[in-house]
Motif scaffolding. Structure first.
Motif, PDB file in Angstrom:
ATOM      1  N   ALA A  48       0.755   5.881  -0.178  1.00  0.00           N
ATOM      2  CA  ALA A  48      -0.012   7.122  -0.138  1.00  0.00           C
ATOM      3  C   ALA A  48       0.711   8.144  -1.002  1.00  0.00           C
ATOM      4  O   ALA A  48       1.922   8.075  -1.176  1.00  0.00           O
ATOM      5  CB  ALA A  48      -0.138   7.626   1.292  1.00  0.00           C
TER       6      ALA A  48
ATOM      7  N   GLY B 106      -1.217   1.206   5.679  1.00  0.00           N
ATOM      8  CA  GLY B 106      -2.376   0.749   4.935  1.00  0.00           C
ATOM      9  C   GLY B 106      -3.386  -0.056   5.713  1.00  0.00           C
ATOM     10  O   GLY B 106      -4.328  -0.598   5.130  1.00  0.00           O
TER      11      GLY B 106
ATOM     12  N   PRO C  67      -7.016   1.699   5.455  1.00  0.00           N
ATOM     13  CA  PRO C  67      -7.542   1.633   4.083  1.00  0.00           C
ATOM     14  C   PRO C  67      -7.885   0.210   3.638  1.00  0.00           C
ATOM     15  O   PRO C  67      -8.915  -0.009   3.001  1.00  0.00           O
ATOM     16  CB  PRO C  67      -6.405   2.235   3.246  1.00  0.00           C
ATOM     17  CG  PRO C  67      -5.719   3.172   4.171  1.00  0.00           C
ATOM     18  CD  PRO C  67      -5.774   2.497   5.507  1.00  0.00           C
TER      19      PRO C  67
ATOM     20  N   CYS D 118      -2.141   2.738  -4.131  1.00  0.00           N
ATOM     21  CA  CYS D 118      -3.124   3.338  -3.232  1.00  0.00           C
ATOM     22  C   CYS D 118      -4.463   2.626  -3.447  1.00  0.00           C
ATOM     23  O   CYS D 118      -4.581   1.752  -4.312  1.00  0.00           O
ATOM     24  CB  CYS D 118      -3.250   4.832  -3.496  1.00  0.00           C
ATOM     25  SG  CYS D 118      -4.034   5.233  -5.072  1.00  0.00           S
ATOM     26  N   LEU D 119      -5.480   3.010  -2.669  1.00  0.00           N
ATOM     27  CA  LEU D 119      -6.805   2.404  -2.825  1.00  0.00           C
ATOM     28  C   LEU D 119      -7.322   2.562  -4.257  1.00  0.00           C
ATOM     29  O   LEU D 119      -7.759   1.603  -4.886  1.00  0.00           O
ATOM     30  CB  LEU D 119      -7.796   3.050  -1.857  1.00  0.00           C
ATOM     31  CG  LEU D 119      -7.660   2.719  -0.385  1.00  0.00           C
ATOM     32  CD1 LEU D 119      -8.578   3.604   0.442  1.00  0.00           C
ATOM     33  CD2 LEU D 119      -7.958   1.263  -0.138  1.00  0.00           C
ATOM     34  N   TYR D 120      -7.269   3.782  -4.754  1.00  0.00           N
ATOM     35  CA  TYR D 120      -7.763   4.058  -6.101  1.00  0.00           C
ATOM     36  C   TYR D 120      -6.975   3.277  -7.148  1.00  0.00           C
ATOM     37  O   TYR D 120      -7.550   2.693  -8.074  1.00  0.00           O
ATOM     38  CB  TYR D 120      -7.692   5.563  -6.372  1.00  0.00           C
ATOM     39  CG  TYR D 120      -8.133   5.946  -7.758  1.00  0.00           C
ATOM     40  CD1 TYR D 120      -9.474   5.925  -8.108  1.00  0.00           C
ATOM     41  CD2 TYR D 120      -7.202   6.320  -8.721  1.00  0.00           C
ATOM     42  CE1 TYR D 120      -9.888   6.274  -9.377  1.00  0.00           C
ATOM     43  CE2 TYR D 120      -7.608   6.669  -9.998  1.00  0.00           C
ATOM     44  CZ  TYR D 120      -8.947   6.644 -10.324  1.00  0.00           C
ATOM     45  OH  TYR D 120      -9.356   6.971 -11.585  1.00  0.00           O
TER      46      TYR D 120
ATOM     47  N   TRP E  29       0.851  -1.181   0.000  1.00  0.00           N
ATOM     48  CA  TRP E  29       0.000   0.000   0.000  1.00  0.00           C
ATOM     49  C   TRP E  29       0.889   1.234   0.000  1.00  0.00           C
ATOM     50  O   TRP E  29       1.988   1.222   0.570  1.00  0.00           O
ATOM     51  CB  TRP E  29      -0.875  -0.010   1.248  1.00  0.00           C
ATOM     52  CG  TRP E  29      -1.643   1.252   1.458  1.00  0.00           C
ATOM     53  CD1 TRP E  29      -2.864   1.559   0.955  1.00  0.00           C
ATOM     54  CD2 TRP E  29      -1.230   2.392   2.220  1.00  0.00           C
ATOM     55  NE1 TRP E  29      -3.243   2.814   1.354  1.00  0.00           N
ATOM     56  CE2 TRP E  29      -2.250   3.352   2.140  1.00  0.00           C
ATOM     57  CE3 TRP E  29      -0.100   2.692   2.956  1.00  0.00           C
ATOM     58  CZ2 TRP E  29      -2.190   4.580   2.765  1.00  0.00           C
ATOM     59  CZ3 TRP E  29      -0.019   3.922   3.576  1.00  0.00           C
ATOM     60  CH2 TRP E  29      -1.060   4.855   3.485  1.00  0.00           C
TER      61      TRP E  29
ATOM     62  N   ASN F 281      -7.284   7.944   1.447  1.00  0.00           N
ATOM     63  CA  ASN F 281      -6.100   7.089   1.386  1.00  0.00           C
ATOM     64  C   ASN F 281      -4.865   7.826   1.902  1.00  0.00           C
ATOM     65  O   ASN F 281      -4.085   7.275   2.672  1.00  0.00           O
ATOM     66  CB  ASN F 281      -5.865   6.633  -0.050  1.00  0.00           C
ATOM     67  CG  ASN F 281      -4.682   5.708  -0.171  1.00  0.00           C
ATOM     68  OD1 ASN F 281      -4.790   4.526   0.093  1.00  0.00           O
ATOM     69  ND2 ASN F 281      -3.537   6.249  -0.582  1.00  0.00           N
ATOM     70  N   ASP F 282      -4.692   9.077   1.478  1.00  0.00           N
ATOM     71  CA  ASP F 282      -3.482   9.827   1.814  1.00  0.00           C
ATOM     72  C   ASP F 282      -3.462  10.313   3.259  1.00  0.00           C
ATOM     73  O   ASP F 282      -2.453  10.818   3.726  1.00  0.00           O
ATOM     74  CB  ASP F 282      -3.317  11.014   0.867  1.00  0.00           C
ATOM     75  CG  ASP F 282      -3.029  10.564  -0.550  1.00  0.00           C
ATOM     76  OD1 ASP F 282      -2.741   9.364  -0.751  1.00  0.00           O
ATOM     77  OD2 ASP F 282      -3.108  11.402  -1.468  1.00  0.00           O
TER      78      ASP F 282
ATOM     79  N   VAL G  53     -11.818   9.098  -2.323  1.00  0.00           N
ATOM     80  CA  VAL G  53     -11.011   7.932  -1.960  1.00  0.00           C
ATOM     81  C   VAL G  53      -9.533   8.307  -1.865  1.00  0.00           C
ATOM     82  O   VAL G  53      -8.870   7.951  -0.891  1.00  0.00           O
ATOM     83  CB  VAL G  53     -11.250   6.763  -2.948  1.00  0.00           C
ATOM     84  CG1 VAL G  53     -10.261   5.641  -2.713  1.00  0.00           C
ATOM     85  CG2 VAL G  53     -12.683   6.247  -2.814  1.00  0.00           C
TER      86      VAL G  53
ATOM     87  N   TRP H  65      -3.560   8.405   5.858  1.00  0.00           N
ATOM     88  CA  TRP H  65      -3.017   7.387   6.750  1.00  0.00           C
ATOM     89  C   TRP H  65      -1.514   7.181   6.550  1.00  0.00           C
ATOM     90  O   TRP H  65      -0.993   7.335   5.460  1.00  0.00           O
ATOM     91  CB  TRP H  65      -3.756   6.060   6.527  1.00  0.00           C
ATOM     92  CG  TRP H  65      -5.220   6.238   6.728  1.00  0.00           C
ATOM     93  CD1 TRP H  65      -6.162   6.407   5.771  1.00  0.00           C
ATOM     94  CD2 TRP H  65      -5.902   6.339   7.974  1.00  0.00           C
ATOM     95  NE1 TRP H  65      -7.394   6.604   6.331  1.00  0.00           N
ATOM     96  CE2 TRP H  65      -7.263   6.560   7.692  1.00  0.00           C
ATOM     97  CE3 TRP H  65      -5.498   6.262   9.295  1.00  0.00           C
ATOM     98  CZ2 TRP H  65      -8.218   6.696   8.676  1.00  0.00           C
ATOM     99  CZ3 TRP H  65      -6.447   6.399  10.282  1.00  0.00           C
ATOM    100  CH2 TRP H  65      -7.798   6.614   9.973  1.00  0.00           C
TER     101      TRP H  65
END
Length: 174
Positions: free
Chosen positions: A97, A155, A158, A108-110, A95, A149-150, A145, A152
């Motif tokens: 950010a 990970g 998220p 990242c999540l996206y 993960w 995400n950024d 999102v 944290w």
């Protein structure tokens, strides 16, 4: 009958004067130092026969460089399966950010959702929508999102949100 007189050796006398706290601590420290020195010598004697050459773990442990089995997705619905695949991708690739993908492959999540959607923009949008619903339900104040995400440093949260979103999508039949 002659009488013999036996003498009893004197017993150690106890110190009648009370020692100060500092004196008692110094005595305990001295006793511990002696005990630790004796233990160090005993350790050196017991381990003197062990060879110095370290064991190379590459000779002992061998694993495939790439996993041969892909984890099965526990969800039948497409959005839930997408979110679970994205979570698995973050677990395996890492993960990050501040960017969609780092040079080492962390996402990242996206970025994880986007790559797992494999170009299906509709599926990607629905996955992001469900993820935002889950984020807003727990945190309320996230704008998007990537912003969430950024926020944290690692990970853990998220990825937990991806898991919750996948469960929500499965419950909705998405």
């Amino acid at each position: 009958m002659p009488t013999t007189q036996t003498t009893i050796p004197p017993t150690p006398t106890t110190v009648t004067a009370a020692l100060s706290l500092e004196a008692r601590l110094a005595a305990v420290e001295a006793a511990m130092t002696v005990a630790l020195d004796e233990a160090a010598v005993a350790y050196e004697i017991r381990t003197a026969h062990i060879p110095v050459d370290p064991v190379d773990l590459a000779d002992v442990v061998t694993v495939p460089l790439t996993p041969t089995l892909q984890p099965t997705t526990p969800y039948a619905s497409p959005v839930a399966a997408l979110l679970e695949r994205a979570r698995q991708r973050l677990l395996t690739d890492g993960w990050c950010a501040g960017s969609q993908i780092r040079q080492d492959g962390a996402r990242c999540l996206y970025g994880a959702i986007r790559v797992e959607a494999a170009g299906d923009r509709s599926l990607e949008a629905r996955g992001l929508e469900v993820l935002m619903d889950a984020i807003r339900a727990d945190f309320g104040d996230a704008d998007s999102v990537p912003v969430f995400n950024d926020r944290w440093a690692d990970g853990q949260v998220p990825m937990r949100m991806l898991g919750q979103a996948a469960a929500q999508a499965a419950n909705r039949g998405q």
